[in-house]
Design an enzyme around this catalytic site. Structure first.
Site, short mmCIF file in Angstrom:
data_model
loop_
_atom_site.label_atom_id
_atom_site.label_comp_id
_atom_site.label_asym_id
_atom_site.label_seq_id
_atom_site.Cartn_x
_atom_site.Cartn_y
_atom_site.Cartn_z
N LEU A 204 0.74 -1.41 -0.02
CA LEU A 204 0.35 -0.14 0.21
C LEU A 204 0.81 1.07 -0.15
O LEU A 204 0.23 2.71 -0.69
CB LEU A 204 -0.98 0.54 1.15
CG LEU A 204 -1.86 -1.65 1.44
CD1 LEU A 204 -3.28 -1.29 2.69
CD2 LEU A 204 -2.97 -1.10 0.06
N LYS B 177 -4.24 -2.82 16.41
CA LYS B 177 -4.61 -1.74 15.74
C LYS B 177 -5.94 -1.28 16.45
O LYS B 177 -6.50 0.01 15.93
CB LYS B 177 -5.38 -2.73 13.98
CG LYS B 177 -4.29 -2.95 13.27
CD LYS B 177 -3.36 -2.00 12.81
CE LYS B 177 -2.47 -2.31 12.27
NZ LYS B 177 -1.78 -0.66 11.25
N ASP C 283 13.76 3.45 10.52
CA ASP C 283 13.83 1.59 11.90
C ASP C 283 13.22 2.00 13.02
O ASP C 283 13.11 2.53 13.87
CB ASP C 283 14.72 0.98 11.55
CG ASP C 283 14.58 0.21 12.20
OD1 ASP C 283 13.19 -0.86 12.56
OD2 ASP C 283 15.87 -0.92 12.27
N TYR D 145 -1.64 -8.76 15.94
CA TYR D 145 -1.06 -7.36 15.30
C TYR D 145 -2.98 -6.97 14.97
O TYR D 145 -3.29 -5.49 15.27
CB TYR D 145 -1.75 -8.42 13.92
CG TYR D 145 -1.50 -7.27 12.47
CD1 TYR D 145 -0.67 -6.55 12.56
CD2 TYR D 145 -3.17 -7.31 12.06
CE1 TYR D 145 -0.87 -5.05 11.55
CE2 TYR D 145 -3.21 -6.29 10.61
CZ TYR D 145 -2.44 -5.50 10.59
OH TYR D 145 -2.27 -4.65 9.72
#
Length: 331
Positions: free
Chosen positions: A38, A205, A87, A201
């Protein structure tokens, strides 16, 4: 919360490209994690519409240079994209990047915080579980460190820069994981015994949404001149699952193949968010529209707003330790 029918319908939509030469020419954008997926497609669009400068912020400089070459070949526009090292697993790298951006860029019109990681094994980075460090702590550290430059840009050019955090509707499915850690968030996120990495994960979010929504209330556009929004790109055919075990990755790839957007189509959601109006401030943006109605009531309720404050307070304590004084300059 989005229904199954609404999800499938959204996934099949042809989304508009709302970042145009009229809205983006002459402006400077930073896109994190833009050597692939993306981020790469968003950066490609921004170069195509002749932004003044597009910073490809990546951990791997070689991959970043390859992405730059691809962008220049696809758009035939050279001298716009620049590759900078960032990073998110290193707080020092984030601080160095922010310092360079503040000093070397004359303006920042948009910061698209796209870089994230999905892991299924517990590992530490900077003393915190790696997903937490990358997706949450460093993401908000970069935002806080660059907001002053964006506010300066707003005042100097009489515009409204955008801080866009790429989150995911997957976060709203992490309620059980959130309930198990919310009472002592950072400690439990950092404990292998209380860390469900299968849900990490999605949980990261969800925490991005909670914290980002609360931060937007602390930083109204009237104060900073900066629009902060949270964009859901939908299910896309990216390489996000490359670090997880084979069987889990196979499931994700199969569903993405059947229902997922192409990365180019998904990138249009990022482009919309980085040019969206003030009505998107603090809001969940999906399918190139503000869609707060898709946020579950337990997230946007009074109790949810209190949870957002508690989450932000825990994050801000870490940020202040990492970069003393960074919050007082902004809040």
């Amino acid at each position: 919360m989005v229904s199954s029918w609404e999800f499938v319908s959204e996934q099949r939509q042809k989304l508009p490209v709302l970042a145009t030469t009229e809205t983006c020419a002459g402006k400077t954008y930073i896109v994190t994690g833009s050597n692939t997926g993306l981020g790469l497609e968003a950066a490609k669009h921004l170069v195509r519409v002749r932004a003044k400068k597009v910073i490809i912020a990546v951990r791997n400089l070689k991959a970043g240079e390859a992405a730059k070459a691809e962008i220049e070949s696809a758009t035939n526009n050279r001298g716009i994209a620049e590759v900078w090292h960032l990073d998110l697993a290193s707080f020092e790298s984030v601080k160095d990047f922010a310092k360079m951006a503040t000093e070397k860029l004359d303006r920042i019109d948009g910061l698209i915080e796209n870089a994230s990681i999905a892991l299924d094994k517990f590992a530490l980075a900077e003393g915190y579980e790696s997903t937490v460090t990358i997706n949450i702590l460093s993401t908000f550290l970069l935002a806080i460190l660059l907001i002053p430059k964006m506010t300066e840009t707003a005042k100097r050019f009489n515009i409204q820069p955008h801080l866009t955090i790429v989150t995911s509707e997957a976060g709203f499915a992490a309620k059980e994981a959130f309930d198990s850690v919310k009472d002592n968030l950072m400690t439990k996120l950092n404990d292998p015994k209380t860390s469900d990495m299968n849900q990490r994960y999605a949980l990261s979010k969800l925490l991005q949404y909670f914290a980002g929504h609360h931060l937007a209330t602390l930083l109204p556009v009237s104060k900073t001149g900066v629009i902060l929004n949270l964009v859901n790109p939908g299910l896309c055919r990216t390489a996000l699952s490359r670090h997880v075990r084979f069987l889990w990755r196979l499931q994700i790839v199969t569903v993405a193949y059947l229902l997922g957007r192409t990365v180019e189509m998904g990138s249009r959601t990022l482009l919309h968010a980085v040019v969206a109006g003030e009505e998107s401030h603090g809001c969940y943006v999906s399918a190139c529209e503000v869609r707060e109605h898709q946020v579950p009531s337990w997230v946007n309720s009074e109790d949810g707003r209190k949870q957002g404050k508690l989450i932000w307070d825990e994050i801000s304590r870490v940020l202040e330790t990492v970069s003393p004084g960074c919050l007082s300059e902004v809040l």
